[in-house]
Scaffold this motif. Structure first.
Motif, PDB file in Angstrom:
ATOM      1  N   LEU A 167      44.231  51.328  43.114  1.00  0.00           N
ATOM      2  CA  LEU A 167      43.219  51.673  44.111  1.00  0.00           C
ATOM      3  C   LEU A 167      43.903  52.249  45.348  1.00  0.00           C
ATOM      4  N   ASN A 168      43.467  53.446  45.742  1.00  0.00           N
ATOM      5  CA  ASN A 168      44.160  54.157  46.810  1.00  0.00           C
ATOM      6  C   ASN A 168      43.166  55.049  47.547  1.00  0.00           C
ATOM      7  N   ILE A 169      43.652  55.748  48.584  1.00  0.00           N
ATOM      8  CA  ILE A 169      42.781  56.616  49.384  1.00  0.00           C
ATOM      9  C   ILE A 169      42.889  58.077  48.960  1.00  0.00           C
ATOM     10  N   GLY A 170      43.556  58.327  47.859  1.00  0.00           N
ATOM     11  CA  GLY A 170      43.672  59.679  47.323  1.00  0.00           C
ATOM     12  C   GLY A 170      44.250  59.621  45.927  1.00  0.00           C
ATOM     13  N   GLU A 171      44.034  60.654  45.145  1.00  0.00           N
ATOM     14  CA  GLU A 171      44.501  60.668  43.764  1.00  0.00           C
ATOM     15  C   GLU A 171      45.976  61.027  43.632  1.00  0.00           C
ATOM     16  N   GLU A 172      46.506  61.782  44.565  1.00  0.00           N
ATOM     17  CA  GLU A 172      47.858  62.309  44.428  1.00  0.00           C
ATOM     18  C   GLU A 172      48.913  61.217  44.600  1.00  0.00           C
ATOM     19  N   GLU A 173      49.983  61.343  43.830  1.00  0.00           N
ATOM     20  CA  GLU A 173      51.113  60.425  43.987  1.00  0.00           C
ATOM     21  C   GLU A 173      51.697  60.605  45.393  1.00  0.00           C
ATOM     22  N   GLY A 174      52.041  59.499  46.029  1.00  0.00           N
ATOM     23  CA  GLY A 174      52.556  59.553  47.393  1.00  0.00           C
ATOM     24  C   GLY A 174      51.511  59.250  48.435  1.00  0.00           C
ATOM     25  N   LYS A 175      50.258  59.130  48.020  1.00  0.00           N
ATOM     26  CA  LYS A 175      49.174  58.798  48.953  1.00  0.00           C
ATOM     27  C   LYS A 175      49.214  57.309  49.305  1.00  0.00           C
ATOM     28  N   GLY A 176      48.540  56.970  50.381  1.00  0.00           N
ATOM     29  CA  GLY A 176      48.290  55.582  50.695  1.00  0.00           C
ATOM     30  C   GLY A 176      49.265  54.949  51.662  1.00  0.00           C
ATOM     31  N   ASN A 177      49.108  53.639  51.831  1.00  0.00           N
ATOM     32  CA  ASN A 177      49.980  52.895  52.725  1.00  0.00           C
ATOM     33  C   ASN A 177      51.311  52.590  52.033  1.00  0.00           C
ATOM     34  N   LEU A 178      52.173  51.864  52.727  1.00  0.00           N
ATOM     35  CA  LEU A 178      53.504  51.590  52.180  1.00  0.00           C
ATOM     36  C   LEU A 178      53.425  50.794  50.885  1.00  0.00           C
ATOM     37  N   LEU A 179      52.473  49.870  50.788  1.00  0.00           N
ATOM     38  CA  LEU A 179      52.329  49.076  49.566  1.00  0.00           C
ATOM     39  C   LEU A 179      51.966  49.967  48.379  1.00  0.00           C
ATOM     40  N   ALA A 180      50.989  50.829  48.563  1.00  0.00           N
ATOM     41  CA  ALA A 180      50.568  51.714  47.481  1.00  0.00           C
ATOM     42  C   ALA A 180      51.679  52.687  47.084  1.00  0.00           C
ATOM     43  N   GLN A 181      52.372  53.232  48.064  1.00  0.00           N
ATOM     44  CA  GLN A 181      53.455  54.177  47.769  1.00  0.00           C
ATOM     45  C   GLN A 181      54.594  53.522  46.999  1.00  0.00           C
ATOM     46  N   ALA A 182      54.892  52.265  47.315  1.00  0.00           N
ATOM     47  CA  ALA A 182      55.980  51.567  46.620  1.00  0.00           C
ATOM     48  C   ALA A 182      55.550  51.069  45.251  1.00  0.00           C
ATOM     49  N   THR A 183      54.259  50.805  45.073  1.00  0.00           N
ATOM     50  CA  THR A 183      53.756  50.267  43.804  1.00  0.00           C
ATOM     51  C   THR A 183      53.620  51.346  42.742  1.00  0.00           C
ATOM     52  N   TYR A 184      53.230  52.539  43.147  1.00  0.00           N
ATOM     53  CA  TYR A 184      52.941  53.626  42.196  1.00  0.00           C
ATOM     54  C   TYR A 184      54.081  53.854  41.201  1.00  0.00           C
TER      55      TYR A 184
ATOM     56  N   HIS B 203      56.350  51.311  34.036  1.00  0.00           N
ATOM     57  CA  HIS B 203      56.265  50.055  33.296  1.00  0.00           C
ATOM     58  C   HIS B 203      55.900  50.311  31.829  1.00  0.00           C
ATOM     59  N   PRO B 204      56.697  49.816  30.889  1.00  0.00           N
ATOM     60  CA  PRO B 204      56.478  50.138  29.474  1.00  0.00           C
ATOM     61  C   PRO B 204      55.237  49.499  28.862  1.00  0.00           C
ATOM     62  N   GLN B 205      54.712  48.438  29.469  1.00  0.00           N
ATOM     63  CA  GLN B 205      53.557  47.750  28.889  1.00  0.00           C
ATOM     64  C   GLN B 205      52.225  48.256  29.421  1.00  0.00           C
ATOM     65  N   LEU B 206      52.261  49.202  30.363  1.00  0.00           N
ATOM     66  CA  LEU B 206      51.037  49.624  31.022  1.00  0.00           C
ATOM     67  C   LEU B 206      50.652  51.056  30.667  1.00  0.00           C
ATOM     68  N   ASN B 207      49.357  51.256  30.482  1.00  0.00           N
ATOM     69  CA  ASN B 207      48.805  52.593  30.271  1.00  0.00           C
ATOM     70  C   ASN B 207      48.292  53.089  31.629  1.00  0.00           C
ATOM     71  N   PHE B 208      49.243  53.427  32.490  1.00  0.00           N
ATOM     72  CA  PHE B 208      48.928  53.773  33.879  1.00  0.00           C
ATOM     73  C   PHE B 208      48.458  55.216  33.980  1.00  0.00           C
ATOM     74  N   ILE B 209      47.323  55.432  34.660  1.00  0.00           N
ATOM     75  CA  ILE B 209      46.757  56.771  34.771  1.00  0.00           C
ATOM     76  C   ILE B 209      46.859  57.328  36.186  1.00  0.00           C
ATOM     77  N   GLY B 210      47.426  56.546  37.132  1.00  0.00           N
ATOM     78  CA  GLY B 210      47.583  57.032  38.491  1.00  0.00           C
ATOM     79  C   GLY B 210      46.638  56.363  39.461  1.00  0.00           C
ATOM     80  N   ASN B 211      46.460  56.990  40.606  1.00  0.00           N
ATOM     81  CA  ASN B 211      45.593  56.453  41.646  1.00  0.00           C
ATOM     82  C   ASN B 211      44.119  56.641  41.302  1.00  0.00           C
ATOM     83  N   VAL B 212      43.309  55.684  41.733  1.00  0.00           N
ATOM     84  CA  VAL B 212      41.856  55.843  41.675  1.00  0.00           C
ATOM     85  C   VAL B 212      41.316  55.571  43.071  1.00  0.00           C
ATOM     86  N   GLU B 213      40.217  56.221  43.399  1.00  0.00           N
ATOM     87  CA  GLU B 213      39.629  56.081  44.728  1.00  0.00           C
ATOM     88  C   GLU B 213      38.402  55.178  44.676  1.00  0.00           C
ATOM     89  N   GLY B 214      37.880  54.863  45.861  1.00  0.00           N
ATOM     90  CA  GLY B 214      36.714  53.997  45.930  1.00  0.00           C
ATOM     91  C   GLY B 214      35.541  54.518  45.122  1.00  0.00           C
TER      92      GLY B 214
END
Length: 313
Positions: A180-197, A203-214
């Protein structure tokens, strides 16, 4: 399978808890024995009136009740004969396989952490909420309140826990994960979101699709959406207000009905050693029935064991 149910927890207990037990037992459930924890004097006439199959349940007497507004740690310490305290004692000692309560949420969390404890390797257990989709089914949002401040590593574990829950409880074979973030692009968001992305991305166990917005929360964009508990709780309370507003305005809409907490029943504490289900304080019969069904499914799916296996991997 033995499922313990706090009969004294919640604004409408024990009457609605008994009604929920009746609905569950009449649904044809098999291989489940319910351990009803509460004041025998209060339960006896209600159980007699409900005319339940006595082979399907037993009663464990509790002489104390933890109120909804009591301090959790103090209450558990000073009320060892409360329904919540006894429930955790039974769970810790293998007398029941899962424990359910719609009582004091703080006491349930403290009891969980200090009796059955977190699975080894889990930094912070979490709670989630089902998110009604404008289409079909439900997504999952976590954390929704018990971890207001988080590190990137916490969000990654939430994503793993949510994925396992989505796969084994919600039957999504390869659940997608969004941050959950304030934009779809990688690099968006606060420090927590930027470091988590990047951690989620690699992560090999996750089917990660990127950021999603509200605006994506109530769509099919991601099966699992992760965030810290502060944001998650704001979203949860907003969703509850949507349902309340629909009820006040007499809006009879199938999608709006999905926001009713009775449909969810309760939510499991993910990342602890045994199944614990926490319900809403205003739970009524349908919610209690659904909490019992959820506890049964969590136990039968061996979700706790699958979480342990994922940590080994």
């Amino acid at each position: 399978m033995r499922i313990g149910l706090d009969m004294m927890g919640g604004d409408f207990a024990p009457l609605e808890a008994v009604k929920g037990v009746k609905v569950f037992l009449e649904s044809g459930a098999t291989d489940v024995h319910l351990v009803l924890i509460g004041d025998e004097a209060a339960l006896a006439p209600l159980l007699a009136e409900a005319q339940l199959d006595q082979s399907k349940y037993s009663v464990v007497h509790s002489s104390q009740v933890i109120g909804m507004d009591e301090h959790p740690t103090k209450a558990l310490k000073e009320k060892p004969q409360s329904s919540i305290s006894i429930g955790f004692y039974l769970l810790q000692n293998g007398k029941i396989d899962a424990f359910i309560s719609a009582g004091n949420t703080g006491a349930m969390m403290v009891g969980t952490f200090y009796t059955i404890k977190a699975i080894e390797g889990i930094q912070r257990p979490t709670i989630s909420t089902l998110v009604p989709r404008d289409g079909s089914g439900y997504g999952l949002l976590l954390d929704v309140g018990i971890n207001a401040d988080c590190k990137p590593e916490n969000l990654v574990q939430f994503a793993v826990l949510g994925s396992l829950y989505s796969k084994h409880i919600l039957n999504n074979p390869n659940p997608t994960v969004g941050l959950l973030n304030i934009g779809e692009e990688e690099g968006k968001g606060n420090l927590l979101a930027q470091a988590t992305y990047p951690l989620l991305k690699e992560h090999p166990q996750l089917n990660f699709i990127g950021n999603v917005e509200g605006r994506d929360i109530f769509t099919n964009k991601a099966d699992v959406i992760v965030c810290e508990g502060f944001t998650g709780n704001v979203v949860l309370k907003m969703a509850e207000s949507i349902h309340d507003m629909a009820v006040r305005r007499h809006i009879d809409d199938e999608y709006m009905h999905k926001f009713d907490h009775e449909t969810f029943g309760g939510t499991p504490v993910l990342g602890v050693n045994k199944p614990v289900i926490i319900g809403h304080g205003i739970a009524k019969a349908v919610a209690f029935k659904n909490m019992i069904s959820l506890a049964q499914k969590v136990h039968e799916s061996k979700l706790v064991d699958k979480i342990r296996e994922s940590l080994v991997k």
